[in-house]
Motif scaffolding. Structure first.
Motif, PDB file in Angstrom:
ATOM      1  N   PHE A 170       1.060  -1.141  -0.210  1.00  0.00           N
ATOM      2  CA  PHE A 170       0.001  -0.060  -0.159  1.00  0.00           C
ATOM      3  C   PHE A 170       0.792   1.371  -0.033  1.00  0.00           C
ATOM      4  O   PHE A 170       1.807   1.251   1.067  1.00  0.00           O
ATOM      5  CB  PHE A 170      -0.856  -0.050   1.215  1.00  0.00           C
ATOM      6  N   GLY A 171       0.728   2.137  -0.835  1.00  0.00           N
ATOM      7  CA  GLY A 171       1.774   3.358  -1.081  1.00  0.00           C
ATOM      8  C   GLY A 171       1.168   4.347  -1.942  1.00  0.00           C
ATOM      9  O   GLY A 171       0.309   4.354  -2.293  1.00  0.00           O
ATOM     10  N   PRO A 172       2.110   5.288  -1.792  1.00  0.00           N
ATOM     11  CA  PRO A 172       3.575   5.226  -1.280  1.00  0.00           C
ATOM     12  C   PRO A 172       3.767   5.331   0.201  1.00  0.00           C
ATOM     13  O   PRO A 172       4.938   4.741   0.775  1.00  0.00           O
ATOM     14  CB  PRO A 172       4.401   6.541  -1.669  1.00  0.00           C
ATOM     15  N   TYR A 173       2.820   5.341   1.151  1.00  0.00           N
ATOM     16  CA  TYR A 173       2.853   5.184   2.700  1.00  0.00           C
ATOM     17  C   TYR A 173       1.361   5.184   2.965  1.00  0.00           C
ATOM     18  O   TYR A 173       0.469   5.700   2.526  1.00  0.00           O
ATOM     19  CB  TYR A 173       3.371   6.608   3.265  1.00  0.00           C
ATOM     20  N   GLY A 174       1.476   4.780   4.469  1.00  0.00           N
ATOM     21  CA  GLY A 174       0.187   4.681   5.130  1.00  0.00           C
ATOM     22  C   GLY A 174       0.543   5.276   6.441  1.00  0.00           C
ATOM     23  O   GLY A 174       1.428   4.696   7.133  1.00  0.00           O
ATOM     24  N   SER A 175      -0.471   6.352   7.011  1.00  0.00           N
ATOM     25  CA  SER A 175      -0.034   6.900   8.233  1.00  0.00           C
ATOM     26  C   SER A 175      -1.104   6.724   9.220  1.00  0.00           C
ATOM     27  O   SER A 175      -0.949   7.008  10.276  1.00  0.00           O
ATOM     28  CB  SER A 175      -0.004   8.611   8.052  1.00  0.00           C
ATOM     29  N   ALA A 176      -2.045   5.999   9.047  1.00  0.00           N
ATOM     30  CA  ALA A 176      -3.038   5.709   9.996  1.00  0.00           C
ATOM     31  C   ALA A 176      -3.970   4.656   9.415  1.00  0.00           C
ATOM     32  O   ALA A 176      -4.322   4.600   8.316  1.00  0.00           O
ATOM     33  CB  ALA A 176      -3.825   7.067  10.553  1.00  0.00           C
ATOM     34  N   ILE A 177      -4.582   4.045  10.246  1.00  0.00           N
ATOM     35  CA  ILE A 177      -5.614   2.797  10.008  1.00  0.00           C
ATOM     36  C   ILE A 177      -6.805   2.692  10.959  1.00  0.00           C
ATOM     37  O   ILE A 177      -6.434   3.010  12.173  1.00  0.00           O
ATOM     38  CB  ILE A 177      -4.895   1.580   9.783  1.00  0.00           C
ATOM     39  N   ALA A 178      -7.820   2.434  10.536  1.00  0.00           N
ATOM     40  CA  ALA A 178      -9.172   2.044  11.488  1.00  0.00           C
ATOM     41  C   ALA A 178      -9.864   0.651  10.860  1.00  0.00           C
ATOM     42  O   ALA A 178      -9.636   0.641   9.574  1.00  0.00           O
ATOM     43  CB  ALA A 178      -9.907   3.299  11.532  1.00  0.00           C
ATOM     44  N   VAL A 179     -10.502   0.021  11.777  1.00  0.00           N
ATOM     45  CA  VAL A 179     -11.239  -1.107  11.065  1.00  0.00           C
ATOM     46  C   VAL A 179     -12.520  -1.340  11.728  1.00  0.00           C
ATOM     47  O   VAL A 179     -12.822  -0.896  12.755  1.00  0.00           O
ATOM     48  CB  VAL A 179     -10.333  -2.680  11.568  1.00  0.00           C
ATOM     49  N   ASP A 180     -13.435  -1.583  10.740  1.00  0.00           N
ATOM     50  CA  ASP A 180     -14.790  -1.268  11.263  1.00  0.00           C
ATOM     51  C   ASP A 180     -15.367  -2.778  11.817  1.00  0.00           C
ATOM     52  O   ASP A 180     -14.537  -3.857  11.688  1.00  0.00           O
ATOM     53  CB  ASP A 180     -15.863  -0.976   9.892  1.00  0.00           C
ATOM     54  N   SER A 181     -16.456  -2.924  11.996  1.00  0.00           N
ATOM     55  CA  SER A 181     -17.105  -4.104  12.759  1.00  0.00           C
ATOM     56  C   SER A 181     -17.162  -5.360  11.831  1.00  0.00           C
ATOM     57  O   SER A 181     -17.162  -6.618  12.537  1.00  0.00           O
ATOM     58  CB  SER A 181     -18.353  -3.826  13.168  1.00  0.00           C
ATOM     59  N   VAL A 182     -16.977  -5.234  10.593  1.00  0.00           N
ATOM     60  CA  VAL A 182     -17.088  -6.751   9.716  1.00  0.00           C
ATOM     61  C   VAL A 182     -15.658  -6.752   9.207  1.00  0.00           C
ATOM     62  O   VAL A 182     -15.484  -7.592   8.340  1.00  0.00           O
ATOM     63  CB  VAL A 182     -17.887  -6.391   8.458  1.00  0.00           C
ATOM     64  N   GLY A 183     -14.632  -5.897   9.546  1.00  0.00           N
ATOM     65  CA  GLY A 183     -13.277  -6.057   9.109  1.00  0.00           C
ATOM     66  C   GLY A 183     -12.678  -5.441   7.976  1.00  0.00           C
ATOM     67  O   GLY A 183     -11.522  -5.591   7.774  1.00  0.00           O
ATOM     68  N   ASN A 184     -13.492  -4.376   7.581  1.00  0.00           N
ATOM     69  CA  ASN A 184     -12.972  -3.485   6.290  1.00  0.00           C
ATOM     70  C   ASN A 184     -12.078  -2.395   6.933  1.00  0.00           C
ATOM     71  O   ASN A 184     -12.183  -2.245   8.119  1.00  0.00           O
ATOM     72  CB  ASN A 184     -14.242  -2.527   5.676  1.00  0.00           C
ATOM     73  N   ALA A 185     -10.965  -2.454   6.353  1.00  0.00           N
ATOM     74  CA  ALA A 185      -9.869  -1.625   6.771  1.00  0.00           C
ATOM     75  C   ALA A 185      -9.921  -0.215   6.114  1.00  0.00           C
ATOM     76  O   ALA A 185      -9.936   0.036   4.678  1.00  0.00           O
ATOM     77  CB  ALA A 185      -8.600  -2.134   6.522  1.00  0.00           C
ATOM     78  N   TYR A 186      -9.463   0.998   6.729  1.00  0.00           N
ATOM     79  CA  TYR A 186      -9.768   2.394   6.021  1.00  0.00           C
ATOM     80  C   TYR A 186      -8.193   2.737   6.516  1.00  0.00           C
ATOM     81  O   TYR A 186      -7.853   3.171   7.620  1.00  0.00           O
ATOM     82  CB  TYR A 186     -10.857   3.133   7.049  1.00  0.00           C
ATOM     83  N   VAL A 187      -7.541   2.987   5.277  1.00  0.00           N
ATOM     84  CA  VAL A 187      -6.000   3.756   5.550  1.00  0.00           C
ATOM     85  C   VAL A 187      -5.807   4.868   5.091  1.00  0.00           C
ATOM     86  O   VAL A 187      -6.437   5.157   3.761  1.00  0.00           O
ATOM     87  CB  VAL A 187      -5.238   2.423   4.570  1.00  0.00           C
ATOM     88  N   VAL A 188      -5.283   5.859   5.583  1.00  0.00           N
ATOM     89  CA  VAL A 188      -4.610   6.761   5.124  1.00  0.00           C
ATOM     90  C   VAL A 188      -3.512   6.909   4.395  1.00  0.00           C
ATOM     91  O   VAL A 188      -2.615   6.157   4.790  1.00  0.00           O
ATOM     92  CB  VAL A 188      -4.602   8.161   6.326  1.00  0.00           C
ATOM     93  N   GLY A 189      -3.440   7.199   3.304  1.00  0.00           N
ATOM     94  CA  GLY A 189      -2.295   7.489   2.466  1.00  0.00           C
ATOM     95  C   GLY A 189      -2.287   8.582   1.442  1.00  0.00           C
ATOM     96  O   GLY A 189      -2.845   9.330   1.269  1.00  0.00           O
ATOM     97  N   GLU A 190      -1.705   7.938   0.213  1.00  0.00           N
ATOM     98  CA  GLU A 190      -1.650   8.619  -1.221  1.00  0.00           C
ATOM     99  C   GLU A 190      -2.091   7.920  -2.335  1.00  0.00           C
ATOM    100  O   GLU A 190      -1.106   7.429  -2.889  1.00  0.00           O
ATOM    101  CB  GLU A 190      -0.395   9.407  -1.327  1.00  0.00           C
TER     102      GLU A 190
END
Length: 207
Positions: free
Chosen positions: A73-93
């Motif tokens: 996942f890139g070029p970078y990821g600075s934060a992440i959260a996961v919801d109740s069913v396992g989907n991931a929300y990733v901050v990046g570019e």
């Protein structure tokens, strides 16, 4: 704690479930890996043990955690959260996906990955034209994403009627904090506001 039908160890906490996948057990001999039966066993007073099938005691026995998925996942990821069913929300570019919220030329993104890590559900982009950063992200039960960070760009996107729609300037101010709520579909901002507390806000009275 409980062991589910797939053999995973599930720990129920106040914050939700923590899942340890069924262990992979194997030995290596003559350059080949030989897998064998292995499972969790619940003992007394909250103890958890491994139950292992027949193996060669003269060789190392490996009990590995199972990786659900791993992806670049890139070029970078600075934060992440996961919801109740396992989907991931990733901050990046990551570039915006069709139909997602996007600001032309924006470089910051919130990308939603499905629970198996095999597909992007959406990638939404937003930022101004200078040094804006997302520091953290959280997700509510409905799938709305809450993003916070700092903005240097006066043109960072805000929404009509939000708490502070204009960049707060003073002699020593280069950045404003911001809070942005992205809807569950990833195609619209529910709200987005600057937050700056020097001379921008009126005095608050206490009752």
């Amino acid at each position: 704690m409980r062991i589910d039908t797939s053999g995973d160890l599930v720990l129920q906490t106040k914050a939700g479930e923590v899942r340890q996948h069924r262990p992979m057990v194997y030995q290596e001999a003559n350059g080949a890996r030989h897998e064998m039966a292995g499972s969790y066993v619940l003992g007394k007073r909250g103890a958890v043990a491994f139950q292992i099938g027949t193996y060669d005691a003269s060789l190392p026995l490996v009990i590995d955690p199972v990786i659900a998925y791993a992806t670049y996942f890139g070029p970078y990821g600075s934060a992440i959260a996961v919801d109740s069913v396992g989907n991931a929300y990733v901050v990046g570019e990551i570039p915006a996906t069709p139909g997602a919220f996007q600001i032309p030329g924006a470089f910051l993104s919130v990308t939603k990955l499905n629970a198996t890590g095999t597909a992007l559900i959406y990638s939404a982009t937003f930022s101004g034209n200078t040094d804006d950063r997302i520091n953290d992200i959280a997700v509510d039960a409905a799938g709305n994403a809450y993003i916070t960070g700092r903005a240097e760009s006066p043109d960072f996107p805000t929404t009509p009627g939000a708490f502070q729609t204009s960049f707060g300037r003073s002699a020593n101010t280069y950045y404003n904090a911001f809070v942005t709520k992205l809807n569950a579909a990833g195609n619209a901002l529910v709200y987005s506001t600057f937050l700056k507390g020097e001379t921008t806000f009126p005095a608050l009275s206490r009752k």
